[in-house]
Design an enzyme around this catalytic site. Structure first.
Site, short mmCIF file in Angstrom:
data_model
loop_
_atom_site.label_atom_id
_atom_site.label_comp_id
_atom_site.label_asym_id
_atom_site.label_seq_id
_atom_site.Cartn_x
_atom_site.Cartn_y
_atom_site.Cartn_z
CG HIS A 165 0.95 -1.93 9.46
ND1 HIS A 165 1.32 -1.69 10.92
CD2 HIS A 165 1.98 -2.45 8.84
CE1 HIS A 165 2.33 -2.01 11.11
NE2 HIS A 165 2.92 -2.40 10.20
CG HIS A 207 -5.14 -4.59 1.30
ND1 HIS A 207 -4.77 -5.74 0.39
CD2 HIS A 207 -4.41 -3.75 0.95
CE1 HIS A 207 -3.49 -5.42 -0.18
NE2 HIS A 207 -3.32 -4.02 0.06
CG HIS A 242 -3.05 1.19 1.08
ND1 HIS A 242 -2.08 0.85 1.70
CD2 HIS A 242 -3.45 0.01 0.32
CE1 HIS A 242 -1.45 -0.38 1.52
NE2 HIS A 242 -2.28 -0.87 0.64
CG HIS A 301 -4.04 -2.09 -3.03
ND1 HIS A 301 -2.80 -1.60 -2.55
CD2 HIS A 301 -4.11 -0.90 -4.13
CE1 HIS A 301 -2.50 -0.46 -2.65
NE2 HIS A 301 -3.01 0.03 -3.69
CB THR A 306 3.71 -3.60 2.55
OG1 THR A 306 3.04 -4.90 2.04
CG2 THR A 306 2.51 -2.72 2.92
ZN LIG Z 1 -2.17 -2.60 -0.55
#
Ligand SMILES: [Zn+2]
Length: 285
Positions: free
Chosen positions: A117, A142, A144, A161, A231
């Site tokens: 996501h 990516h 968050h 990350h 995740t």
């Molecule tokens: Zn991550």
């Protein structure tokens, strides 16, 4: 023995899924997965998960046996980092090259590990992180929103990350915190201009070059601990390096990410006697 084989199988499937940044690569990896396991033991497709309600973080372990570590694991991520509680640690070598950008906005778990996501940028080969004799290649980065790790109990508006993988499949992730500032960060405007609006959309511009070094802070002191993917399947033994210096973006720049992906943070997990070192990343180019 059976348990050992099962965990090997899960690892093999995870590693085959990991790095599937394009449909073409994914197809190749899936073929490799089929060759490495016989059909009677083939793992089912990963189950859908999310950040809210019945498929939210507190239910991940129950959604699939493959996600067991999300509930049973004792070295999970993210964690709360107590700035005063760190011990002095080691030196890592960082070598980041320019890369073309391939940015995708994915919703579903089967597209890649750790980007179920989020908005993810895949990078060209050649950027790496070295620790002792082990070299981890940068695969993707990516975002968050808000941050997943907390600092002395507080979330920051965003966390990036940078995911690296060694040839044996093991992972090292550099985490970067973002704070809100007044001045726009020009380096991030290029990434923001590429952000897809629709889930499942992917944008690749091979002719445009991105200097990843400009997207990480200049001070390379980092909190280091051993954790997991944040995740499902929450795989453990991930080396985490959370940079101490934060990057400043304007409210609008952060909003470009949070309006698309947020909130996509897993709650912090118990430290369980793990120690957090203050390490340093040295650039070697
Ligand atoms: Zn991550």
């Amino acid at each position: 023995m059976k348990k050992l084989f099962f965990s090997f199988l899960i690892t093999a499937v995870i590693l085959n899924l990991f790095g599937c940044s394009s449909p073409k690569q994914k197809e190749t990896n899936e073929k490799a997965a089929l060759h490495s396991t016989d059909s009677s033991h083939r793992s089912p497709r990963p189950v859908h998960w999310g950040y809210h309600g019945d498929d939210g973080p507190e239910h991940w372990a129950a959604l699939s046996p493959v996600y067991a570590a999300c509930g049973e694991g004792k070295t999970q991520s993210p964690i709360d980092i107590q700035e005063s509680g760190t011990t002095t640690g080691s030196v890592w070598n960082l070598e980041y090259k320019n890369t073309s950008v391939r940015i995708a906005y994915n919703e579903h778990m089967n597209e890649i590990i750790d980007n179920g996501h989020t908005i993810q940028a895949s990078v060209d080969e050649g950027s790496s992180l070295r620790y002792g004799n082990k070299t981890y290649q940068l695969k993707q980065f990516h975002f968050h929103t808000p941050s997943e790790h907390t600092l002395d109990g507080e979330h920051l508006p965003m966390e990036m990350h940078m995911v690296h993988q060694a040839s044996d499949g093991s992972l090292a992730v550099i985490g970067v915190f973002f704070v809100e500032g007044k001045k726009a960060n020009e380096n991030f405007n290029k990434i923001i201009s590429y952000l897809p609006d629709e889930k499942g959309e992917s944008i690749h511009n091979a002719s445009d070059s991105l200097s990843i070094r400009l997207h990480i802070p200049t001070d390379h002191h980092a909190y280091h601990y051993i954790g997991s993917l944040t995740t499902p399947p929450c795989t453990e033994n991930v080396q985490w390096l959370i940079l101490k210096e934060k990057i400043s973006l304007t409210t609008d720049q952060i909003k470009a990410f949070s309006s698309r992906i947020g909130p996509n943070n897993r709650p912090t997990q118990p430290l369980n006697k793990r120690s957090v070192e203050l390490d340093e990343l040295k650039e070697s180019n």
